[in-house]
Design an enzyme around this catalytic site. Structure first.
Site, mmCIF file in Angstrom:
data_model
loop_
_atom_site.group_PDB
_atom_site.id
_atom_site.type_symbol
_atom_site.label_atom_id
_atom_site.label_comp_id
_atom_site.label_asym_id
_atom_site.label_seq_id
_atom_site.Cartn_x
_atom_site.Cartn_y
_atom_site.Cartn_z
ATOM 1 N N PHE A 67 0.830 -1.204 0.000
ATOM 2 C CA PHE A 67 0.000 0.000 0.000
ATOM 3 C C PHE A 67 0.863 1.252 0.000
ATOM 4 O O PHE A 67 1.854 1.333 0.731
ATOM 5 C CB PHE A 67 -0.884 0.053 1.253
ATOM 6 C CG PHE A 67 -1.904 -1.047 1.348
ATOM 7 C CD1 PHE A 67 -3.154 -0.902 0.777
ATOM 8 C CD2 PHE A 67 -1.619 -2.225 2.033
ATOM 9 C CE1 PHE A 67 -4.109 -1.906 0.877
ATOM 10 C CE2 PHE A 67 -2.554 -3.236 2.141
ATOM 11 C CZ PHE A 67 -3.811 -3.074 1.561
ATOM 12 N N ASP A 68 0.465 2.227 -0.810
ATOM 13 C CA ASP A 68 0.974 3.580 -0.624
ATOM 14 C C ASP A 68 0.251 4.133 0.608
ATOM 15 O O ASP A 68 -0.846 3.690 0.929
ATOM 16 C CB ASP A 68 0.662 4.422 -1.863
ATOM 17 C CG ASP A 68 1.176 5.839 -1.729
ATOM 18 O OD1 ASP A 68 2.318 6.007 -1.278
ATOM 19 O OD2 ASP A 68 0.421 6.768 -2.054
ATOM 20 N N LYS A 69 0.850 5.092 1.316
ATOM 21 C CA LYS A 69 0.197 5.594 2.532
ATOM 22 C C LYS A 69 -0.763 6.745 2.241
ATOM 23 O O LYS A 69 -1.975 6.598 2.352
ATOM 24 C CB LYS A 69 1.232 6.037 3.573
ATOM 25 C CG LYS A 69 0.580 6.463 4.906
ATOM 26 C CD LYS A 69 1.592 6.954 5.914
ATOM 27 C CE LYS A 69 1.956 8.406 5.688
ATOM 28 N NZ LYS A 69 0.864 9.356 6.044
ATOM 29 N N LYS B 285 10.179 3.777 -4.611
ATOM 30 C CA LYS B 285 9.038 2.860 -4.532
ATOM 31 C C LYS B 285 9.132 1.802 -5.622
ATOM 32 O O LYS B 285 8.845 0.623 -5.397
ATOM 33 C CB LYS B 285 7.721 3.638 -4.673
ATOM 34 C CG LYS B 285 7.428 4.588 -3.522
ATOM 35 C CD LYS B 285 6.101 5.316 -3.741
ATOM 36 C CE LYS B 285 5.822 6.312 -2.616
ATOM 37 N NZ LYS B 285 4.543 7.029 -2.809
ATOM 38 N N VAL C 236 -1.127 -1.029 -4.338
ATOM 39 C CA VAL C 236 -2.330 -0.198 -4.246
ATOM 40 C C VAL C 236 -1.898 1.251 -4.048
ATOM 41 O O VAL C 236 -1.177 1.564 -3.095
ATOM 42 C CB VAL C 236 -3.230 -0.631 -3.068
ATOM 43 C CG1 VAL C 236 -4.563 0.107 -3.127
ATOM 44 C CG2 VAL C 236 -3.448 -2.136 -3.081
#
Length: 651
Positions: free
Chosen positions: A345-347, A526, A543
Site C-alpha cells: 500500500f501507498d500511505k 518505490k 495499491v
C-alpha cells in the site's frame, strides 16, 4: 454453446435472429417428437400406401413429420457450421451436430436424430442466456444514460441529443432525472444516487464544484452542471468499454484451453472416421453399428463445454467486480490476483484520506475546556484554506460550535507559519513555534506538552498566552484496518511504501497492523522496492492513487488504483481500479479471483472426464447418441455455465 472455439462477434440483430430461429426449431422438434411418439406407439405411425423414393422405405405420417423437421433443422444448423468450416477452417459444434443428426437419420434412427437436434437448439438458447447474463449487467449501465440533455443557452433551456453536447456547456438536471454527462455542479444542491457507477447504497450530497457522473440519479433539487466529458468519454462509457475489452486480455488458462482445442478436435474426429471406416474390418460387426458409434465420438469431439465455460467464468468474475465498483481490465489480472501473496500500500491518499484531522487537543490549563481552544482556533481558521486550518474547522463543526457568535476581525495569514487576528477583541494566533515567537506569544509550555509526538502540532494562543497544542494527523480510511486484517487472515503479507517521515509511517503501520514499512521514499525508490519484492513470496499487488506512484503500479504484478479522486488517471495507469476507494474490496477481489480460477479448473476437469467416459462407453455401444448429446455436450456445457454463477455467492 456456439462453437468449438469462441465465436467471432456478430451483429446484435443477427445473433438475436439466430436465437429466435433456434427456439422455433426447438419447439418444432419437441412437438414432432411427442406427436410422432404417440403415432408410433398407438397407431403404428399411421402408414401411407407408398414407398419413399431414394430411401426405399414404406411411408408413414410419423416418418414424414420426422424427416421434415429433422432435415429443416439439420440443414439450417449445418449451413452455419459449413460456413465456419470453409471460412475459418475449423469444426464448429453446429457442423458436428448437423452431421450427427443427419447420420442418425441416414441409419433411420429418427427419434435419436430429432432428439440430438432438439437438445442442441434448446441448449443453445439457455447457454446463450447464461453467457449473456454478465454482459447484460454491463450493458445495463449504458442503457440508463438519457438520450437527451437539457442544454442551457442564453438562459433558456433547449433539449438536445447527448452526443451533440460539447464540453464546457451547461446542462440542467431536474429531480428524478438521470444525469446525462459527466461534469461539475455550478449551481444547486441535491443528493445523487451513484449506485450504478460506484455501488454506494446511500445517495451522496452534491453541491457547487462537486463532480457528478453520467447515469447517476438526481434524487433531490435542481442541478446545473458544467459538462467536462463528451458522451463517449464519460466514466460509465469508459467502464463499459473496459469491461467489454477485458475479454480480449485472456488469462493463461484461457489460452491453454484454446491451444488444447486445436489438437483435441481433429484427433477425436479422426478417431470417429477410423471407427466408422476401419473398425468394421478390424473388429468385425456391421458398418451401421460402427457408423452409429462414430457419431457418438463426433458429438464428444466438440470441446464447447470447456472452451465456453472458462472464458465465461473469467468474464462473470469481471462483471461481478464491476457491480461492486471495481474495474478489472482483463482476465489475465483475475488469474494474477488469484496468485497474489503480498499487497503493498501507498500511505497518503490510499491507507489515509490524504486529509488532516484533529487527533488530540492538549490543554495547558486543564481547568479550561477543549472546546474553548477549538472555538478560538476555528474562528480564525475558517478564513484559511490550509489543510490544518480546515481540519480544525471540521472539528468545530463536529462539536457543534457556533462560530457565527464569535466576532472576528483583522485576520492575517502568514504562509507556512500560521494565522493571527482578533476574536471577540482578543488577540488570537494559531501556528508553529517560530510564528509564536515572532508575535511575542508565550507558547513554550504548549509545545513542551506535545514534545515527542510524531504528529504535527500547532499552538493556539489567546491574549499572547498558549492555551493549547492541537495535534493533527492524516486521517486513516475507515476500512483500511479491516482490509489489512482480512488480508492477514487469508495469509497475504502486507507492506507500506511512503515518502513520509519514518516516525509517522511507523505509527500508521502500527495502528493498522502492517508488518513491513518503507518510508521517506521518492517515486523511483518505490519502484525499486516493488522490484525487490517481486518473486519472493508469489505475486505482488500495489495499491496507490495512480498519480505519483504510477511507476510502482506499473512495475507490480497487479496495479490497483484508487479511482474516486482521479478516475481518468487511474483507468490509464492501473490494471484494477477501485472506483469508490474501498480498500475492503481488495480481500474480496483476491477471494473472487481465487474462486474463479478454482471453478475454471473444475470446469475443465469435469468436461474432459465426462467426455472421456461417454466416448469410451459409446465406443463399446453402451450409450445411445441422444444421451451422449444430453449428458456429454449440451448438458455438461449448461452445467458448467451454471457452475460459474456460484461466483455471485461470494461475499
Amino acid at each position: 454453446m456456439g462453437t468449438c472455439k469462441e465465436k467471432p462477434e456478430h451483429a446484435l440483430g443477427e445473433e438475436s435472429e439466430n436465437k429466435r430461429v433456434l427456439v422455433g426449431f426447438a419447439v418444432w422438434l419437441g412437438i414432432t417428437i411427442l406427436v410422432c411418439g404417440v403415432l408410433d406407439i398407438f397407431f403404428d405411425g399411421i402408414p401411407i400406401n407408398f414407398t419413399v423414393p431414394l430411401l426405399n422405405l414404406p411411408a408413414s405420417a410419423s416418418m414424414i413429420l420426422y424427416y421434415t423437421a429433422i432435415l429443416a433443422a439439420a440443414i439450417y444448423i449445418g449451413i452455419t457450421g459449413l460456413k465456419e468450416l470453409v471460412v475459418e477452417r475449423r469444426f464448429s459444434v453446429e457442423f458436428l451436430m448437423a452431421v450427427a443428426g443427419l447420420g442418425a437419420l441416414a441409419l433411420d434412427y429418427r427419434f435419436e436424430a430429432a432428439t440430438v437436434l432438439f437438445l442442441y437448439c434448446i441448449a443453445e438458447y439457455f447457454e446463450g442466456y447464461i453467457q449473456n447474463r454478465a454482459r447484460r449487467t454491463v450493458e445495463k449501465l449504458s442503457r440508463v444514460i438519457p438520450e437527451n440533455a437539457r442544454l442551457i443557452i442564453d438562459g433558456k433551456e433547449v433539449s438536445v441529443k447527448v452526443s451533440e453536447v460539447q464540453t464546457g456547456s451547461t446542462i440542467m438536471v431536474k429531480p428524478g432525472e438521470r444525469i446525462p454527462l459527466d461534469g461539475n455542479v455550478v449551481d444547486g444542491f441535491s443528493h445523487v444516487d451513484q449506485a450504478l457507477v460506484t455501488g454506494e447504497s446511500v445517495p451522496v450530497p452534491k453541491r457547487v464544484n462537486d463532480c457528478v457522473f453520467a447515469g447517476t440519479l438526481n434524487t433531490g433539487g435542481v442541478l446545473k452542471i458544467a459538462v467536462t466529458k463528451k458522451a463517449s468519454e464519460t466514466l460509465v462509457s469508459r467502464i463499459v468499454e473496459l469491461v467489454v475489452e477485458s475479454q480480449k486480455r485472456k488469462a493463461g488458462i484461457e489460452r491453454l484451453v484454446d491451444r488444447f482445442a486445436r489438437f483435441y478436435v481433429p484427433v477425436v474426429i479422426a478417431l470417429a472416421v477410423f471407427t466408422a471406416a476401419g473398425l468394421p474390418f478390424l473388429l468385425g460387426g456391421g458398418f451401421e453399428t460402427w457408423f452409429y458409434r462414430s457419431l457418438i465420438l463426433l458429438v464428444v469431439s466438440c470441446p464447447s463445454a470447456f472452451i465456453i465455460s472458462v472464458p465465461a467464468t473469467i468474464f462473470v468474475a469481471i462483471t461481478i467486480a464491476a457491480k461492486h465498483g471495481v474495474i478489472i481490465k482483463g482476465g489475465v489480472f483475475i488469474e494474477k490476483l488469484a496468485k497474489v501473496k503480498r499487497v503493498v500500500f501507498d500511505k497518503t491518499g490510499t491507507l489515509t484520506l490524504g486529509r488532516q484531522a484533529v487527533h488530540e487537543v492538549r490543554r495547558v490549563d486543564l481547568t479550561k475546556a477543549e472546546d474553548e481552544a477549538i472555538a478560538y482556533a476555528a474562528a480564525l481558521d475558517q478564513f484559511s484554506n490550509h489543510p490544518i486550518a480546515q481540519a480544525i474547522v471540521r472539528k468545530a463543526v463536529e462539536r457543534k460550535i457556533d462560530l457565527s457568535k464569535l466576532k472576528v476581525t483583522d485576520v492575517v495569514e502568514v504562509p507556512g507559519k500560521g494565522i493571527v487576528g482578533l476574536v471577540n477583541d482578543k488577540h488570537v494566533a494559531i501556528g508553529n513555534l517560530e510564528f509564536m515567537r515572532e508575535l511575542g506569544c508565550n507558547c513554550t509550555e504548549a509545545f513542551e506538552i506535545s514534545e515527542g509526538d510524531v504528529h504535527t502540532a500547532v499552538c493556539v494562543s489567546v491574549a499572547k498566552t498558549g492555551l493549547a497544542a492541537v495535534c493533527v494527523v492524516d486521517q486513516i480510511r475507515e476500512d483500511a484496518l479491516r482490509a489489512v486484517k482480512e488480508l492477514k487472515a487469508a495469509g497475504v503479507k502486507t507492506a507500506m511504501l511512503t515518502g513520509d517521515r519514518a516516525e509517522i509511517a511507523n505509527d500508521t503501520a502500527l495502528g493498522l497492523g502492517i508488518e513491513e514499512v518503507h518510508s521517506e521514499l521518492f517515486p523511483e525508490d518505490k519502484l525499486r522496492c516493488i522490484e525487490d519484492m517481486k518473486g519472493k513470496d508469489g505475486l505482488v499487488a500495489m495499491v496507490g492513487d495512480g498519480v505519483n506512484d504510477a511507476p510502482a503500479l506499473a512495475a507490480s504484478d497487479v496495479g490497483i488504483a484508487m479511482g474516486a479522486r482521479g478516475v481518468d488517471v487511474a483507468l490509464e495507469s492501473a490494471d484494477v481500479v477501485l472506483v469508490k476507494d474501498e480498500l475492503a474490496q481488495i480481500p474480496y477481489l483476491l477471494k473472487l479471483s481465487q474462486k474463479a480460477m478454482v471453478i475454471a479448473k473444475q470446469n475443465i476437469a469435469a468436461s474432459l472426464a465426462i467426455k472421456f467416459v461417454l466416448g469410451a462407453l459409446g465406443l463399446v455401444g453402451l450409450t445411445p447418441l441422444w444421451f451422449t448429446v444430453a449428458a456429454g455436450d449440451d448438458g455438461v456445457t449448461m452445467l458448467l455455465l451454471l457452475n460459474t454463477l456460484r461466483l455471485e455467492r461470494i461475499k
